[in-house]
Write an enzyme that holds these catalytic residues in place. Structure first.
Site, short mmCIF file in Angstrom:
data_model
loop_
_atom_site.label_atom_id
_atom_site.label_comp_id
_atom_site.label_asym_id
_atom_site.label_seq_id
_atom_site.Cartn_x
_atom_site.Cartn_y
_atom_site.Cartn_z
N GLU A 157 45.68 -104.39 -16.24
CA GLU A 157 45.90 -105.11 -15.21
C GLU A 157 45.14 -104.38 -13.93
O GLU A 157 45.14 -104.93 -12.90
CB GLU A 157 47.49 -105.00 -14.72
CG GLU A 157 48.12 -103.60 -14.51
CD GLU A 157 48.63 -102.66 -15.50
OE1 GLU A 157 47.83 -102.84 -16.76
OE2 GLU A 157 49.58 -101.97 -15.61
N SER A 162 46.40 -94.08 -22.75
CA SER A 162 46.64 -92.55 -22.79
C SER A 162 47.55 -92.07 -23.85
O SER A 162 48.14 -92.95 -24.56
CB SER A 162 47.35 -92.34 -21.36
OG SER A 162 48.45 -93.04 -21.33
N CYS A 201 36.94 -92.06 -23.11
CA CYS A 201 37.58 -91.03 -24.04
C CYS A 201 36.77 -89.97 -24.59
O CYS A 201 37.19 -89.23 -25.34
CB CYS A 201 38.47 -91.94 -25.07
SG CYS A 201 37.44 -92.74 -26.09
P1 NAD Z 1 47.28 -96.45 -19.92
O1 NAD Z 1 48.07 -95.69 -21.15
O2 NAD Z 1 47.61 -96.07 -18.41
O3 NAD Z 1 47.04 -98.11 -20.05
C1 NAD Z 1 46.81 -98.53 -21.18
C2 NAD Z 1 47.56 -99.87 -21.41
O4 NAD Z 1 48.88 -99.93 -21.61
C3 NAD Z 1 47.31 -100.85 -20.36
O5 NAD Z 1 47.11 -102.08 -20.77
C4 NAD Z 1 48.70 -100.72 -19.55
O6 NAD Z 1 49.12 -102.14 -19.09
C5 NAD Z 1 49.60 -100.45 -20.51
N1 NAD Z 1 50.69 -99.49 -20.24
C6 NAD Z 1 50.62 -98.58 -19.26
N2 NAD Z 1 51.83 -97.94 -19.06
C7 NAD Z 1 52.61 -98.27 -19.98
C8 NAD Z 1 54.03 -98.09 -20.13
N3 NAD Z 1 54.78 -97.20 -19.67
N4 NAD Z 1 54.63 -99.02 -21.20
C9 NAD Z 1 53.91 -100.03 -21.70
N5 NAD Z 1 52.59 -100.17 -21.30
C10 NAD Z 1 51.90 -99.54 -20.75
O7 NAD Z 1 45.75 -95.78 -20.16
P2 NAD Z 1 44.52 -96.20 -18.93
O8 NAD Z 1 44.76 -95.20 -17.88
O9 NAD Z 1 44.18 -97.56 -18.75
O10 NAD Z 1 43.28 -95.60 -19.71
C11 NAD Z 1 42.83 -94.34 -19.75
C12 NAD Z 1 43.37 -93.64 -21.01
O11 NAD Z 1 42.76 -94.39 -22.28
C13 NAD Z 1 42.72 -92.12 -21.27
O12 NAD Z 1 43.60 -91.21 -21.79
C14 NAD Z 1 41.70 -92.37 -22.27
O13 NAD Z 1 41.39 -91.05 -22.75
C15 NAD Z 1 42.27 -93.53 -23.21
N6 NAD Z 1 41.29 -94.21 -23.99
C16 NAD Z 1 41.32 -93.67 -25.33
C17 NAD Z 1 40.23 -94.11 -26.02
C18 NAD Z 1 39.99 -93.70 -27.55
O14 NAD Z 1 39.56 -94.35 -28.39
N7 NAD Z 1 40.81 -92.96 -27.91
C19 NAD Z 1 39.40 -95.13 -25.46
C20 NAD Z 1 39.33 -95.37 -24.32
C21 NAD Z 1 40.43 -94.94 -23.45
#
Ligand code: NAD
Length: 503
Positions: free
Chosen positions: A185, A235, A290
């Site tokens: 979002e 995350s 990441c």
């Molecule tokens: P995030 O976990 O905040 O959000 C990711 C998704 O989850 C979003 O679509 C969000 O709407 C949803 N979300 C967030 N909180 C939620 C909850 N409490 N309940 C249900 N859904 C929820 O992550 P972000 O800040 O958007 O992305 C950054 C993170 O992603 C970093 O930790 C990064 O390392 C990781 N990442 C990992 C990879 C990989 O391949 N391992 C690749 C890219 C990013």
């Protein structure tokens, strides 16, 4: 007919059953340009009713999409690939506007996404089964075929708002499943544009759907009994939650989480050749990858040289709006992220690290409202401290000298995360020991960003990945299909002669 969509400061729409629809949910939030703080759009925070409609559309589309031959399904992706290629610059600029990375970085992201569409175009070969005559016994043949399962959903993070959807969408759909994307979002606009192109391709209604939103939409997808599987990237905290909750309704899940990637610099490293790849792995996308390396473990005499070179090169990086030519380090994604990163730098210094370069001091006069963090280098970051253990997800690099390669490997293997690690050395023996012993999913040898290309799995281990089959390539095809084994016997078939046929 290609539908139109609002992308100004209107509220974005969901794409369900081949039509643009307004979310039933009344709540929405702003999407802002991180370089200027300007509002770009509002994104609806869809709820269970919106998800139900999308799942119903995807479920209705499944039987006929599944029956569409793989080669025909692939043709839709040839067309999508063409449209993405024609719009690549526009898509890259949209990524910069809503996420903040530099234009060059965004162009690379678009290419990586398109690579996955190209790979999925090979679905007839990728999905092929195998068999063996007389495999079970004389006259009894055995074969395996791979079949799609139904409705899949993908939930993606903010840092690659274009590419990560393509780790999943092309494979899931080319395999014959139907699909729902729930993008971040924080920066959902580029997917809105992608879905206009998907609409222009003319996929049958309901095959690919877009639902905007945050955790309510995610929970509804995780709990929906008709969703067969979930692909997630974000995350570690959310990944672990998604993995556990989706499993409660028997879904298959692949969930990639956060990271704290280290590079080991050996005393024989060729820093002249590799400094630029190292710098890119630290500060590219403002450290919001990441696969960003945020920890340096220089071995013995490598410490002084590594520190001096990194500090000198980082000090020269031009910080600013990613759309401006010559800018090498854009803003971080939000004011909240900036404040969190500032807090992490403060905490690191409080815990004894030395701030060789301190990004809290950065000023960008031409973008006074942007969410900037300058390149930061912390030295003598001690194991066990927060800056050593925790993902900061900003342009912040910690250096922690070690005595030996064994010590470096032990440190990496003691970490919570297992996404990636790299070594810089001219020694084949050191490199081999490293790749053999290090417990991360992706390994770089004289490579800064160890990013697997589309036809390899995007790996990850420990608390960086929950599940078995990874995104991209053959792993994705296996994730999105079920194997079915067929064992066949015909009376008389074992004698090799058939009588009574054709009369
Ligand atoms: P995030 O976990 O905040 O959000 C990711 C998704 O989850 C979003 O679509 C969000 O709407 C949803 N979300 C967030 N909180 C939620 C909850 N409490 N309940 C249900 N859904 C929820 O992550 P972000 O800040 O958007 O992305 C950054 C993170 O992603 C970093 O930790 C990064 O390392 C990781 N990442 C990992 C990879 C990989 O391949 N391992 C690749 C890219 C990013």
């Amino acid at each position: 007919m290609a539908a139109t969509v609002q992308t100004d400061i209107g509220t974005l729409q969901n794409y369900v059953g081949g039509r643009w629809v307004s979310a039933e949910a009344v709540e929405s939030q702003e999407v802002r340009n991180p370089a200027t703080d300007e509002p770009l759009a509002r994104v609806p925070l869809s709820g269970a009713a919106d998800v139900d409609t999308a799942v119903a559309a995807a479920a209705a589309a499944f039987p006929s999409w599944r029956a569409t031959p793989p080669q025909e399904r692939a043709r839709y992706f040839f067309k999508l690939r063409q449209l993405l290629d024609e719009h690549r610059e526009e898509l890259a600029r949209l990524i910069v506007a809503e996420m903040g990375k530099t234009l060059d970085d965004a162009r690379g992201e678009v290419q990586r996404g398109i690579d996955n569409v190209e790979t999925a175009c090979g679905i007839p070969t990728l999905m092929m089964g195998y068999g063996l005559e007389d495999g079970a016994a004389r006259g009894i043949d055995e074969e395996v075929v791979f079949q799609p399962l139904g409705v899949f959903a993908a939930i993606t993070p903010f840092n690659f708002p274009f590419m990560i959807a393509f780790w999943f969408l092309p494979y899931a759909v080319a395999c014959g499943n139907t699909f729902i994307l729930k993008p971040s979002e924080t920066d959902p606009m580029v997917q809105q544009r992608v879905f206009e192109l998907i609409d222009a391709v003319g996929f049958p209604p309901g095959v690919i759907n877009l639902v905007h939103g945050g955790k309510d939409a995610v929970n509804a997808l995780l709990d929906h009994p008709e969703v067969r599987g979930i692909s997630f990237v974000g995350s570690t905290q959310t990944a672990a939650y998604v993995y556990a909750r989706a499993a409660q309704t028997g879904k298959r899940v692949q969930a990639s989480g956060g990271a704290k990637n280290a590079i080991v610099v050996m005393p024989d490293a060729n820093m002249d050749a590799y400094l630029s790849t190292i710098m890119n792995s630290f500060y590219g996308a403002a450290g919001q990858r990441c696969l960003a390396n945020s920890l340096v473990l220089p071995v013995g005499a490598a410490h002084h040289d590594a520190r001096e070179r990194v500090a000198e090169a980082a000090g020269r990086l031009r910080v600013g709006d990613g759309l401006e030519p010559g800018v090498e380090l854009g803003p971080v994604v939000s004011a909240t992220a900036r404040d969190r990163i500032f807090g992490a730098i403060t905490a690191a210094v409080d815990e004894g690290a030395e701030a060789v370069l301190d990004g809290r001091q950065v000023r960008v006069p031409e973008r006074p409202r942007g969410y900037f963090v300058g390149p930061t280098l912390l030295d003598n970051v001690r194991p066990g401290t927060r800056a050593y253990r925790e993902e900061i997800f900003g342009p912040v690099v910690g250096m922690s000298p070690v005595e030996s390669l064994d010590e470096a490997i032990a440190q990496i293997n003691a970490a919570e995360y297992g996404n990636a690690a790299s070594i810089f050395t001219e020694s084949g023996a050191a490199a081999r020991k490293f790749r053999y012993e290090v417990e991360t999913g992706n390994i770089g040898i004289n490579v800064g960003v160890a990013a697997p290309v589309a036809y390899f799995p995007f790996s990850g281990a420990k608390r960086s990945f929950f599940g078995t089959l990874h995104p991209q390539g053959r792993d994705a095809v296996r994730f999105y299909t079920e194997s079915k084994v067929v064992i066949t016997r015909w009376t008389g078939g074992d004698r090799g002669t058939v009588t009574g046929v054709g009369r």
